[in-house]
Enzyme design. Structure first.
Site, PDB file in Angstrom:
ATOM      1  N   TYR A   1      16.669 -39.013  -6.128  1.00 43.71           N
ATOM      2  CA  TYR A   1      18.040 -38.807  -5.652  1.00 43.71           C
ATOM      3  C   TYR A   1      19.037 -39.199  -6.763  1.00 43.71           C
ATOM      4  O   TYR A   1      18.860 -40.234  -7.417  1.00 43.71           O
ATOM      5  CB  TYR A   1      18.248 -39.676  -4.407  1.00 43.71           C
ATOM      6  CG  TYR A   1      19.650 -39.631  -3.876  1.00 43.71           C
ATOM      7  CD1 TYR A   1      20.146 -38.476  -3.279  1.00 43.71           C
ATOM      8  CD2 TYR A   1      20.491 -40.734  -3.974  1.00 43.71           C
ATOM      9  CE1 TYR A   1      21.438 -38.428  -2.804  1.00 43.71           C
ATOM     10  CE2 TYR A   1      21.781 -40.694  -3.496  1.00 43.71           C
ATOM     11  CZ  TYR A   1      22.249 -39.525  -2.910  1.00 43.71           C
ATOM     12  OH  TYR A   1      23.530 -39.479  -2.445  1.00 43.71           O
TER      13      TYR A   1
ATOM     14  N   ASP B   1      10.950 -43.945  -1.031  1.00 42.39           N
ATOM     15  CA  ASP B   1      12.152 -43.425  -0.370  1.00 42.39           C
ATOM     16  C   ASP B   1      11.684 -42.298   0.544  1.00 42.39           C
ATOM     17  O   ASP B   1      11.311 -41.226   0.092  1.00 42.39           O
ATOM     18  CB  ASP B   1      13.147 -42.917  -1.424  1.00 42.39           C
ATOM     19  CG  ASP B   1      14.449 -42.429  -0.803  1.00 42.39           C
ATOM     20  OD1 ASP B   1      14.436 -42.027   0.379  1.00 42.39           O
ATOM     21  OD2 ASP B   1      15.484 -42.430  -1.506  1.00 42.39           O
TER      22      ASP B   1
HETATM   23  C1  LIG Z   1      21.382 -39.668   0.459  1.00 40.69           C
HETATM   24  C2  LIG Z   1      20.191 -40.258  -0.158  1.00 40.69           C
HETATM   25  C3  LIG Z   1      20.218 -41.562  -0.656  1.00 40.69           C
HETATM   26  C4  LIG Z   1      21.469 -42.408  -0.659  1.00 40.69           C
HETATM   27  O1  LIG Z   1      21.876 -42.721   0.630  1.00 40.69           O
HETATM   28  P1  LIG Z   1      23.408 -42.977   1.059  1.00 40.69           P
HETATM   29  O2  LIG Z   1      23.290 -43.242   2.510  1.00 40.69           O
HETATM   30  O3  LIG Z   1      24.160 -41.728   0.736  1.00 40.69           O
HETATM   31  O4  LIG Z   1      23.904 -44.130   0.280  1.00 40.69           O
HETATM   32  C5  LIG Z   1      19.043 -42.075  -1.182  1.00 40.69           C
HETATM   33  N1  LIG Z   1      17.910 -41.344  -1.234  1.00 40.69           N
HETATM   34  C6  LIG Z   1      17.855 -40.083  -0.777  1.00 40.69           C
HETATM   35  C7  LIG Z   1      16.577 -39.334  -0.865  1.00 40.69           C
HETATM   36  C8  LIG Z   1      18.983 -39.489  -0.227  1.00 40.69           C
HETATM   37  O5  LIG Z   1      18.929 -38.239   0.222  1.00 40.69           O
END
Ligand SMILES: *Cc1c(COP(=O)(O)O)cnc(C)c1O
Length: 377
Positions: free
Chosen positions: A98, A170
Site C-alpha cells: 500500500y 496486512d
Molecule cells: C487503506 C489501506 C491502508 C491504510 O489504511 P488507512 O485506514 O487509510 O489509514 C493500509 N493497507 C492497505 C492494504 C490499505 O488498503
C-alpha cells in the site's frame, strides 16, 4: 462457532445491565474510581474504553488471535506495529505494498534508522536473500494493491520461523472472512478497517490482531503510549460493519466473478488482474490460503486518455480512492492511490497509466455491467 455466527455473536455483545442488544457507545474519557487506584478495569479511555474493547475482542476472535487493538486509521495501526521494532532493525516488505506503507517506511521510519528492503514476496527465494542479520520482521500484503499479487503465507511463516522473525500480514484486501493469516503461521495481522470491515465508506480506522501474549503486552504498551486509538463512536460503527461482513463479502465475490467474465470478453481490455482467474499468477496459492478472492479487480485499457474517459462516464462506480464499501468504486492508481510512488518505480511494478482499479460493491450486477459497457464504448 463458524465465521458468520462469530460476526454476529462473537466478542462482547450487548449490555448486561440493560439487556441492550447493541454494545453501548461509551462516549467517555475517564472513569470514577472507588478509591485511588481501585477501578473497574477502566481508568482512562486512551488506555481502555469498553466500546473499543468490545471491538478489539471480536476482531481477535475473527482472526483466531489472542488480542485485538483498534487504532484511528490503518496507518496508525501500521505505525504502532512498526514501533515494536528498534532503531537499527531491518524489515523485509512486499514490493507493491500500500502506498501509505511505502511512504511511512521510506520517508518517516527511515529517519529513525529502521532499515527496509522491498522484495517481490511472491518469490520466497527473493525473501530469503533479503534477510540480513538485523532483520526482525517480514511485512506482507496479499493480495496486493492494485496488481493483486499473491504471496504464499505458509512459506513466509516457514521463513519467519527459521530466521526468528515476526510475520506481519496486512490482511485488508482479503478480510478475516476469506483469509486468516494467523492460522497459516502469521504473528500479527493488520487491517485498514476503513475498507471492508467498516464497509460503508463512513469511518477511517485500523485494527491489529496478535497471537502472542508478550507481543500483545508490548503492543498495548505502544497503543497507550503513542495514543493512536480509535474513538468509541467509530468503534461502534466497525462492530456494526462486522455483523454483515460475511454477507457483504459473499455478495461482492459473486458480483466480482461476473464482472471479470464481462471484462474478459471486452475487446478494449488488455490485461486483467484478479486472483480468482486461473491465469492469475498465484491463483493456486490464493485458492489454498483463502476461501474467496475478494472484490478488487485491476485492468488495463491501454492509455491514460482511455482510462480518464471510462472514469468520467461511469454512473454507478464512484470515482474515489479507498475500497471495500457497499458502493462500487473506481480509480486510476497511477494518478490517485499510487501517485506518491515515483513514476519509474510504478512502471517497474506494472502500474501503468491506463490501469483502472475497481472495488466491486453490492449493487445489481446487471447495472454494473451495463455501466462499464457504456463507459468503455
Ligand atoms: C487503506 C489501506 C491502508 C491504510 O489504511 P488507512 O485506514 O487509510 O489509514 C493500509 N493497507 C492497505 C492494504 C490499505 O488498503
Amino acid at each position: 462457532m463458524k465465521r458468520k455466527t462469530k460476526m454476529v455473536h462473537g466478542g462482547i455483545t450487548g449490555d448486561e445491565k440493560t439487556g441492550a442488544v447493541s454494545v453501548p457507545i461509551y462516549q467517555v474519557s475517564t472513569y470514577k474510581q472507588e478509591a485511588a487506584g481501585k477501578h473497574t478495569g477502566y481508568e482512562y479511555s486512551r488506555t481502555g474504553n469498553p466500546t473499543r474493547h468490545a471491538l478489539e475482542t471480536v476482531i481477535a476472535e475473527l482472526e483466531n488471535g489472542k488480542a485485538g487493538f483498534a487504532f484511528g486509521s490503518g496507518m496508525a495501526a501500521i505505525t504502532s506495529v512498526m514501533m515494536l521494532m528498534n532503531t537499527g532493525d531491518h524489515i523485509v516488505m512486499t514490493d507493491d505494498v500500500y502506498g501509505g506503507s511505502y511512504r511511512l517506511t521510506t520517508k518517516v521510519l527511515n529517519r529513525f534508522n529502521l532499515d527496509h528492503t522491498f522484495v517481490d514476496t511472491s518469490n520466497p527465494e527473493k525473501v530469503k536473500e533479503a534477510i540480513k542479520p538485523n532483520t526482525k520482521a517480514l511485512f506482507i500484503e496479499t493480495p496486493t494493491n492494485p496488481l493483486l499479487k499473491i504471496t504464499d503465507l505458509k512459506k513466509m511463516a516457514d521463513i519467519a520461523k527459521e530466521n526468528d522473525l515476526l510475520l506481519i500480514v496486512d490482511n485488508t484486501f482479503a478480510t478475516p472472512y476469506w483469509q486468516q493469516p494467523i492460522d497459516l503461521g502469521a504473528d500479527i495481522v493488520i487491517h485498514s478497517a476503513t475498507k471492508y470491515i467498516g464497509g460503508h465508506s463512513d469511518v477511517v480506522s485500523g485494527l491489529v490482531v496478535v497471537n502472542d501474549d508478550k507481543v500483545a503486552e508490548d503492543l498495548h504498551f505502544i497503543q497507550n503510549s503513542v495514543g493512536g486509538i480509535l474513538g468509541p463512536q467509530d468503534s461502534w460503527l466497525l462492530m456494526r460493519g462486522i455483523k454483515t461482513l460475511g454477507l457483504r463479502m459473499e455478495a461482492i465475490e459473486k458480483n466480482t466473478h461476473e464482472l471479470v467474465k464481462f471484462l474478459e470478453n471486452h475487446p478494449q481490455v488488455s490485461t486483467i488482474y484478479y486472483p480468482g482467474r486461473l491465469e492469475h499468477k498465484g491463483h493456486d496459492i490464493a485458492k489454498t490460503q483463502a476461501d474467496g478472492f475478494g472484490g478488487m479487480i485491476s485492468f488495463d485499457v491501454g492509455s491514460a486518455e482511455k482510462a480518464d474517459q471510462v472514469l468520467s462516464r461511469v454512473k454507478y462506480f464512484t470515482l474515489a480512492e479507498s475500497l471495500g464499501a457497499v458502493e462500487s468504486l473506481i480509480s486510476i492508481p497511477a494518478k490517485m492511490t499510487h501517485a506518491s510512488i515515483p513514476k519509474e518505480r510504478r512502471e517497474e511494478l506494472g502500474i501503468t497509466d491506463g490501469l483502472i482499479r475497481v472495488s466491486v460493491g453490492i449493487e445489481d450486477i446487471e447495472d454494473l455491467m451495463e455501466d462499464l459497457k457504456q463507459a468503455m464504448e
